[in-house]
Design a protein around this motif. Structure first.
Motif, PDB file in Angstrom:
ATOM      1  N   ILE A   6     -26.320  12.821 -24.680  1.00 47.72           N
ATOM      2  CA  ILE A   6     -25.606  13.997 -25.171  1.00 47.72           C
ATOM      3  C   ILE A   6     -24.276  14.228 -24.456  1.00 47.72           C
ATOM      4  CG2 ILE A   6     -25.691  16.518 -25.374  1.00 47.72           C
ATOM      5  CD1 ILE A   6     -28.672  16.232 -25.897  1.00 47.72           C
ATOM      6  N   TYR A   7     -24.260  14.025 -23.148  1.00 45.37           N
ATOM      7  CA  TYR A   7     -23.098  14.454 -22.390  1.00 45.37           C
ATOM      8  C   TYR A   7     -22.205  13.347 -21.850  1.00 45.37           C
ATOM      9  CZ  TYR A   7     -25.215  19.081 -22.337  1.00 45.37           C
ATOM     10  OH  TYR A   7     -25.744  20.277 -22.704  1.00 45.37           O
ATOM     11  N   LEU A   8     -22.761  12.213 -21.513  1.00 46.96           N
ATOM     12  CA  LEU A   8     -21.974  11.226 -20.774  1.00 46.96           C
ATOM     13  C   LEU A   8     -21.369  10.161 -21.676  1.00 46.96           C
ATOM     14  CD1 LEU A   8     -24.151  10.811 -17.572  1.00 46.96           C
ATOM     15  CD2 LEU A   8     -22.351  12.443 -18.068  1.00 46.96           C
ATOM     16  N   HIS A   9     -20.190  10.438 -22.151  1.00 47.52           N
ATOM     17  CA  HIS A   9     -19.443   9.461 -22.926  1.00 47.52           C
ATOM     18  C   HIS A   9     -18.562   8.712 -21.945  1.00 47.52           C
ATOM     19  CE1 HIS A   9     -20.688  11.378 -26.599  1.00 47.52           C
ATOM     20  NE2 HIS A   9     -20.416  12.530 -26.032  1.00 47.52           N
ATOM     21  N   VAL A  10     -18.433   7.436 -22.166  1.00 41.75           N
ATOM     22  CA  VAL A  10     -17.574   6.656 -21.281  1.00 41.75           C
ATOM     23  C   VAL A  10     -16.131   6.998 -21.617  1.00 41.75           C
ATOM     24  CG1 VAL A  10     -16.912   4.352 -20.562  1.00 41.75           C
ATOM     25  CG2 VAL A  10     -19.284   4.833 -21.156  1.00 41.75           C
ATOM     26  N   THR A  11     -15.410   7.475 -20.614  1.00 38.14           N
ATOM     27  CA  THR A  11     -14.024   7.871 -20.815  1.00 38.14           C
ATOM     28  C   THR A  11     -13.095   6.669 -20.678  1.00 38.14           C
ATOM     29  OG1 THR A  11     -13.755   8.358 -18.480  1.00 38.14           O
ATOM     30  CG2 THR A  11     -14.496  10.170 -19.882  1.00 38.14           C
ATOM     31  N   ASP A  12     -11.888   6.790 -21.186  1.00 34.64           N
ATOM     32  CA  ASP A  12     -10.917   5.694 -21.095  1.00 34.64           C
ATOM     33  C   ASP A  12     -10.655   5.264 -19.651  1.00 34.64           C
ATOM     34  OD1 ASP A  12     -10.616   5.346 -23.823  1.00 34.64           O
ATOM     35  OD2 ASP A  12      -8.933   6.744 -23.957  1.00 34.64           O
ATOM     36  N   PRO A  13     -10.487   6.201 -18.707  1.00 31.91           N
ATOM     37  CA  PRO A  13     -10.278   5.746 -17.326  1.00 31.91           C
ATOM     38  C   PRO A  13     -11.466   4.954 -16.786  1.00 31.91           C
ATOM     39  CG  PRO A  13      -9.604   8.037 -17.543  1.00 31.91           C
ATOM     40  CD  PRO A  13     -10.282   7.653 -18.836  1.00 31.91           C
ATOM     41  N   VAL A  14     -12.681   5.339 -17.153  1.00 30.02           N
ATOM     42  CA  VAL A  14     -13.861   4.607 -16.699  1.00 30.02           C
ATOM     43  C   VAL A  14     -13.884   3.218 -17.327  1.00 30.02           C
ATOM     44  CG1 VAL A  14     -16.389   4.547 -16.715  1.00 30.02           C
ATOM     45  CG2 VAL A  14     -15.198   6.684 -16.219  1.00 30.02           C
ATOM     46  N   LYS A  15     -13.534   3.123 -18.602  1.00 30.37           N
ATOM     47  CA  LYS A  15     -13.474   1.823 -19.265  1.00 30.37           C
ATOM     48  C   LYS A  15     -12.441   0.927 -18.582  1.00 30.37           C
ATOM     49  CE  LYS A  15     -14.711   3.448 -23.881  1.00 30.37           C
ATOM     50  NZ  LYS A  15     -14.218   3.690 -25.241  1.00 30.37           N
ATOM     51  N   ARG A  16     -11.274   1.489 -18.263  1.00 29.97           N
ATOM     52  CA  ARG A  16     -10.228   0.704 -17.593  1.00 29.97           C
ATOM     53  C   ARG A  16     -10.694   0.263 -16.208  1.00 29.97           C
ATOM     54  NH1 ARG A  16      -6.859   4.186 -20.324  1.00 29.97           N
ATOM     55  NH2 ARG A  16      -6.728   5.669 -18.631  1.00 29.97           N
ATOM     56  N   GLU A  17     -11.342   1.170 -15.492  1.00 32.84           N
ATOM     57  CA  GLU A  17     -11.816   0.841 -14.150  1.00 32.84           C
ATOM     58  C   GLU A  17     -12.819  -0.304 -14.202  1.00 32.84           C
ATOM     59  OE1 GLU A  17     -14.110   2.826 -10.322  1.00 32.84           O
ATOM     60  OE2 GLU A  17     -13.776   4.032 -12.110  1.00 32.84           O
ATOM     61  N   THR A  18     -13.706  -0.269 -15.178  1.00 32.54           N
ATOM     62  CA  THR A  18     -14.689  -1.337 -15.339  1.00 32.54           C
ATOM     63  C   THR A  18     -13.983  -2.657 -15.595  1.00 32.54           C
ATOM     64  OG1 THR A  18     -16.319   0.213 -16.196  1.00 32.54           O
ATOM     65  CG2 THR A  18     -16.666  -2.111 -16.716  1.00 32.54           C
ATOM     66  N   SER A  19     -13.014  -2.648 -16.472  1.00 31.16           N
ATOM     67  CA  SER A  19     -12.259  -3.854 -16.786  1.00 31.16           C
ATOM     68  C   SER A  19     -11.488  -4.344 -15.562  1.00 31.16           C
ATOM     69  CB  SER A  19     -11.297  -3.568 -17.938  1.00 31.16           C
ATOM     70  OG  SER A  19     -10.566  -4.722 -18.251  1.00 31.16           O
ATOM     71  N   ASP A  20     -10.870  -3.417 -14.838  1.00 34.12           N
ATOM     72  CA  ASP A  20     -10.122  -3.792 -13.637  1.00 34.12           C
ATOM     73  C   ASP A  20     -11.025  -4.399 -12.573  1.00 34.12           C
ATOM     74  OD1 ASP A  20      -7.815  -2.865 -14.823  1.00 34.12           O
ATOM     75  OD2 ASP A  20      -7.791  -0.953 -13.709  1.00 34.12           O
ATOM     76  N   LYS A  21     -12.213  -3.830 -12.397  1.00 36.73           N
ATOM     77  CA  LYS A  21     -13.156  -4.373 -11.416  1.00 36.73           C
ATOM     78  C   LYS A  21     -13.559  -5.796 -11.789  1.00 36.73           C
ATOM     79  CE  LYS A  21     -15.162  -0.129  -9.648  1.00 36.73           C
ATOM     80  NZ  LYS A  21     -16.373   0.670  -9.477  1.00 36.73           N
ATOM     81  N   PHE A  22     -13.788  -6.035 -13.066  1.00 40.96           N
ATOM     82  CA  PHE A  22     -14.142  -7.378 -13.523  1.00 40.96           C
ATOM     83  C   PHE A  22     -12.983  -8.340 -13.246  1.00 40.96           C
ATOM     84  CE2 PHE A  22     -14.206 -10.713 -16.736  1.00 40.96           C
ATOM     85  CZ  PHE A  22     -15.468 -11.261 -16.508  1.00 40.96           C
ATOM     86  N   ASP A  23     -11.771  -7.930 -13.591  1.00 37.99           N
ATOM     87  CA  ASP A  23     -10.586  -8.771 -13.336  1.00 37.99           C
ATOM     88  C   ASP A  23     -10.433  -9.079 -11.854  1.00 37.99           C
ATOM     89  OD1 ASP A  23      -9.964  -8.827 -16.030  1.00 37.99           O
ATOM     90  OD2 ASP A  23      -8.415  -7.272 -15.880  1.00 37.99           O
ATOM     91  N   ASP A  24     -10.584  -8.053 -11.015  1.00 36.51           N
ATOM     92  CA  ASP A  24     -10.475  -8.252  -9.561  1.00 36.51           C
ATOM     93  C   ASP A  24     -11.519  -9.243  -9.071  1.00 36.51           C
ATOM     94  OD1 ASP A  24      -8.401  -6.441  -9.570  1.00 36.51           O
ATOM     95  OD2 ASP A  24      -9.604  -4.788  -8.756  1.00 36.51           O
ATOM     96  N   TYR A  25     -12.729  -9.096  -9.551  1.00 39.96           N
ATOM     97  CA  TYR A  25     -13.810  -9.999  -9.124  1.00 39.96           C
ATOM     98  C   TYR A  25     -13.505 -11.439  -9.532  1.00 39.96           C
ATOM     99  CZ  TYR A  25     -18.293 -12.198  -8.505  1.00 39.96           C
ATOM    100  OH  TYR A  25     -19.287 -13.056  -8.105  1.00 39.96           O
ATOM    101  N   MET A  26     -13.016 -11.608 -10.749  1.00 37.25           N
ATOM    102  CA  MET A  26     -12.735 -12.957 -11.256  1.00 37.25           C
ATOM    103  C   MET A  26     -11.599 -13.623 -10.483  1.00 37.25           C
ATOM    104  SD  MET A  26     -15.112 -13.508 -13.292  1.00 37.25           S
ATOM    105  CE  MET A  26     -14.613 -15.068 -13.974  1.00 37.25           C
ATOM    106  N   GLU A  27     -10.663 -12.850  -9.955  1.00 37.75           N
ATOM    107  CA  GLU A  27      -9.574 -13.399  -9.145  1.00 37.75           C
ATOM    108  C   GLU A  27     -10.086 -13.911  -7.808  1.00 37.75           C
ATOM    109  OE1 GLU A  27      -6.375 -10.610  -8.814  1.00 37.75           O
ATOM    110  OE2 GLU A  27      -6.086 -10.520 -10.989  1.00 37.75           O
TER     111      GLU A  27
END
Length: 73
Positions: free
Chosen positions: A50-71
């Motif tokens: 009901i309440y916890l929608h993934v926000t754009d900043p959270v989506k970006r952070e997830t993507s950034d963390k993945f990119d950082d890890y892959m580097e």
């Protein structure tokens, strides 16, 4: 810290403000257990649905963390 003043839409309901507050808590990184307690709920799944929608900043952070890890890897 200076306070910001906001003009609210007069059509907002208490539930819409509660929903927004909860989404902001999640975006700020507040743990589900704390959000659940603040809302007075006992069911994690209901709070997530009901309440916890993934926000754009959270989506970006997830993507950034993945990119950082892959580097590193």
């Amino acid at each position: 810290m200076a306070r910001k003043h906001f003009h609210f839409n007069s059509k907002l309901t208490p539930h819409s403000l509660r929903h927004t507050h909860t989404s902001i808590l999640a975006a700020a990184g507040v743990q589900l257990e704390n959000i659940k307690e603040r809302l007075g709920h006992f069911d994690d799944e209901m709070v997530r649905k009901i309440y916890l929608h993934v926000t754009d900043p959270v989506k970006r952070e997830t993507s950034d963390k993945f990119d950082d890890y892959m580097e590193i890897a």
